[in-house]
Design a protein around this motif. Sequence first.
Motif, PDB file in Angstrom:
ATOM      1  N   HIS B  92     -65.098  51.500  38.821  1.00  0.00           N
ATOM      2  CA  HIS B  92     -66.090  52.297  39.515  1.00  0.00           C
ATOM      3  C   HIS B  92     -66.293  53.599  38.746  1.00  0.00           C
ATOM      4  CE1 HIS B  92     -68.541  53.651  42.733  1.00  0.00           C
ATOM      5  NE2 HIS B  92     -67.773  54.674  43.011  1.00  0.00           N
ATOM      6  N   GLY B  93     -67.547  53.925  38.464  1.00  0.00           N
ATOM      7  CA  GLY B  93     -67.813  55.117  37.669  1.00  0.00           C
ATOM      8  C   GLY B  93     -67.553  56.387  38.464  1.00  0.00           C
ATOM      9  N   MET B  94     -66.804  57.308  37.890  1.00  0.00           N
ATOM     10  CA  MET B  94     -66.551  58.586  38.562  1.00  0.00           C
ATOM     11  C   MET B  94     -66.909  59.720  37.617  1.00  0.00           C
ATOM     12  SD  MET B  94     -63.038  57.661  40.445  1.00  0.00           S
ATOM     13  CE  MET B  94     -62.685  59.315  40.887  1.00  0.00           C
ATOM     14  N   TRP B  95     -67.574  60.718  38.122  1.00  0.00           N
ATOM     15  CA  TRP B  95     -68.098  61.786  37.269  1.00  0.00           C
ATOM     16  C   TRP B  95     -67.638  63.144  37.777  1.00  0.00           C
ATOM     17  CZ3 TRP B  95     -70.622  60.781  32.841  1.00  0.00           C
ATOM     18  CH2 TRP B  95     -71.129  59.483  32.669  1.00  0.00           C
ATOM     19  N   ILE B  96     -67.395  64.041  36.810  1.00  0.00           N
ATOM     20  CA  ILE B  96     -67.210  65.452  37.139  1.00  0.00           C
ATOM     21  C   ILE B  96     -68.403  66.166  36.516  1.00  0.00           C
ATOM     22  CG2 ILE B  96     -65.662  67.423  37.024  1.00  0.00           C
ATOM     23  CD1 ILE B  96     -63.532  65.450  35.982  1.00  0.00           C
ATOM     24  N   GLU B  97     -69.074  66.983  37.303  1.00  0.00           N
ATOM     25  CA  GLU B  97     -70.184  67.768  36.743  1.00  0.00           C
ATOM     26  C   GLU B  97     -69.795  69.242  36.770  1.00  0.00           C
ATOM     27  OE1 GLU B  97     -73.807  66.972  38.726  1.00  0.00           O
ATOM     28  OE2 GLU B  97     -73.843  64.858  38.127  1.00  0.00           O
ATOM     29  N   PHE B  98     -70.095  69.904  35.669  1.00  0.00           N
ATOM     30  CA  PHE B  98     -69.842  71.344  35.672  1.00  0.00           C
ATOM     31  C   PHE B  98     -70.867  72.027  34.784  1.00  0.00           C
ATOM     32  CE2 PHE B  98     -67.840  71.296  31.495  1.00  0.00           C
ATOM     33  CZ  PHE B  98     -67.349  70.008  31.423  1.00  0.00           C
ATOM     34  N   TYR B  99     -70.970  73.319  34.932  1.00  0.00           N
ATOM     35  CA  TYR B  99     -72.015  74.064  34.231  1.00  0.00           C
ATOM     36  C   TYR B  99     -71.397  74.983  33.189  1.00  0.00           C
ATOM     37  CZ  TYR B  99     -75.211  72.318  37.689  1.00  0.00           C
ATOM     38  OH  TYR B  99     -75.967  71.482  38.465  1.00  0.00           O
ATOM     39  N   VAL B 100     -71.934  74.929  31.979  1.00  0.00           N
ATOM     40  CA  VAL B 100     -71.542  75.886  30.950  1.00  0.00           C
ATOM     41  C   VAL B 100     -72.797  76.696  30.641  1.00  0.00           C
ATOM     42  CG1 VAL B 100     -70.702  76.217  28.622  1.00  0.00           C
ATOM     43  CG2 VAL B 100     -69.856  74.313  29.998  1.00  0.00           C
ATOM     44  N   GLY B 101     -72.773  77.956  31.005  1.00  0.00           N
ATOM     45  CA  GLY B 101     -74.002  78.719  30.903  1.00  0.00           C
ATOM     46  C   GLY B 101     -75.008  78.112  31.866  1.00  0.00           C
TER      47      GLY B 101
END
Lengths: 538, 151, 161
Positions: B92-101
């Motif tokens: 099962h695909g699992m993602w972490i999203e985060f912002y750089v700038g």
Amino acid sequence: MTLHPTVLALPVAIPLIFGALGLLFQSVRPTRRVRIQQTFTGIGLGANLVLALIFLVFTLSGGRMAYQMGLWPAPFGISVYLDALTAIMLTMVGLLSVVIFPFALATMDVERARAGFFPLMLFLLMGANGAFITGDLFNLYVFYEVLLMSSFVMLTLGGTPSQINGGIRYVVLNLMGSMMLLLAAGITYGTLGTLNMAHIAVRMGQAPYLVQAVIAGLLLIAFGAKAATFPLFFWLPSSYHTPHPVVTAIFSGVLTKIGMYSLFRTFPLFFPWLLNDWQPMLMTVAGLTMVIGVLGAFAQPTIRRLLSFHIISQIGYMVMGLAVAMTPNEFGVGFGLALAILFLMHNQLVKTALLLGGAAVELEMGTGKLNELGGLVKKMPVQATLFLIAAFSLAGFPPTSGFIGKLGLLEVTFSAGQWVIAAVSVVVSLLTTMSMIRLWQYVFWGKPHRTQPNRSGRAPHNAMLMTTGPVAILVALSLLIGVAAQPALDMVQVAASQAIDRVGYVQVVNPELTATDLQSLQELPAANAWRTAESAGG
Amino acid sequence: MTEIYLRLVDLILTPVIMLIAIMLFLRGHDLPGGGFIAGLVFAAAIELTILARGAEATRERYGPWMTPLIGVGLSLAVIAGLIGVYGGGFFHGMWIEFYVGGDKLKLGTPQLFDLGVMLVVIGMAITYLLRLSEAAEAAARPLPTKEGGQS
Amino acid sequence: MTAFMLALLVGVLFACGAYMIMLRGQIKLVLGLGLITHAVNLALFGTGALKRGAPPIVPEAGATAAMASQFADPLPQALILTAIVISFGVTAFIVVLIYRRDALTGSDLAPGELATVINTADPFAGFDPRATLPEAADDYDILQYELDEVYNRPEAEVVYE
């Protein structure tokens, strides 16, 4: 007994994990590396067998389950499906690999072990397991390729000229078979718009007859080439005698049988009516496979070449069982398939036992040539006895599993009215007996030949238990099936009834289907209308 | 086999091609690229080294790591599947999203799987290429004559 | 028309591949296998909706179900990619095998079962049989030769030295 569906990922994951762990240590000092890899392989094979046995118990009590890889819903993602047929095959292959493992430990030579024989065993097992449990046509192709890549490397491990010759033939002919499977998957997607096996089963009935025939023909060629049926068997006898004898034993138990399993799985699921429509062709293929296999065996001068022709010959019986699978008879529909599955199990046990026995002889004497062997009954009495029992089991003598399998297949072909093929199979049994007696006579009977034993210095002298033990276990299992036939028959009947239950398969894999979809599964398509009218009239 | 210009090209170009491979890998999931292609490009970089410095030197530099690399790749692929079990299902695909700038970045198990694929492809391709180059170099050398005793 | 041309191309590729596989030289075998693989991949490609200039890359924002019919079907391309990966591996393996056989026997041709044909009754005149086997007189001897190779490996030392 309930299982969480996620465990269905394990038959692929377990061999992959342990194989990968084994490969991680490939740059360690050689002696240590081999020991580490052997340990991982042992653990992996054991865990796989335990898992398969759990699956077997689960499915024989009527359980079936499916799992969607990555939680993508059924027609889009890759489905994985488990029923009794799958569980039986997983158990048999798991059992064979566990039984062969000690033999391989005792006899595998150093170069091949260092080159990574033991992780390869796990990758082969992974491909086989994946091909058994997958519920997606393209995924089946991928797992076939995983299996074949491991088998290519296993076959050519050691790199002697004859191995490379055999390897090239094997690779090319198997690649052609795989291409046919890929083409079948492509045409299926182009015409039916799906690759999920349950979805294919739903849509196949409405497809035009031409489409059905093309897909079925391509699948028959692809799986027939893997199973070494009549016009497509040439890769087998030209390559099976070249690698290390243990590799031949593994191949005979796993590779051709996966082709048969795929036929058992796809044909009753996709187009059961074609099994009836094409019965004459399948019977012809079965008969020719049997006859040519056994006649070819008579001409062979070495143990392994002889036994590889017998592999081909025995495949014919399974095709015969498949051909009468959907014919209604006094035992009920699907009994032919049940007996074909029983025969498959019997053949895996006995053929592996024979090849391991032959391997012990070859490694002990350093040659497999019949005219250089002889009188081994005094030198290796236990092996000789076991080999004789296994040979009689192959020929179909009571009280062995071969007797049960062949008797059942004969009865079901008789009651289906197929007299010719039944007669052919009886004659082939007789010829098999003669051929096996010839082999036994040459190798174990008579005077010892002047050949100096142990030419190669690889004989398993101090490993009697590890080389005779596996053969004894396999022969004992064959006798067990022969004596306790009823439990075995019950088991394969559960498997066959689940394999021909298309509605059940589709409901397990894809529960959101509507009632009309399921209705269409039970109706026979128009292409078969003439046959049902005929049988109703007659 | 070890010409100076080719070695110079190798010195400059190989790291660049490797970087391109890594770039292809990183943009893989949503744009053209991905583990397999990145692995092939990476292997092409090492093939340049083989051409410039010969198979033997290359095998000394990379050879011992190739089979373990396949093992690492396969392990990463399985680990990606097993992390998926934590999220509900195998693979099962699992993602972490985060912002750089201001840019959104994503890390996930499919990427880990892709990394595994890349390592397996590099390992396999280099094993094959080294094997072929060694055979080719052996064939290019004059065969020793048995009778003469000179080689 | 596009579909017809594609079908024609697949057929031609298949035919060429089959012809080349049946030739004797092993490099032709590899090329023939490559052609057949391409033919099958093209056939797979043809199963998707053939559309020009409509790659199935959907913008992240504003994707609707109606857009689905505008794009080419992405699944056959994924299948082809997988098939290419696999055939790449198999072809590389065959090339290594053939190269190794070439290094061992000094010949592009298959010895063993073919050797009798080559040595005694060659149907192609002017054909250079470099693959002569030691004392290969009949089938049995060749078999013996192959088995001896398995157990004694007489030529294994000659390889790269």
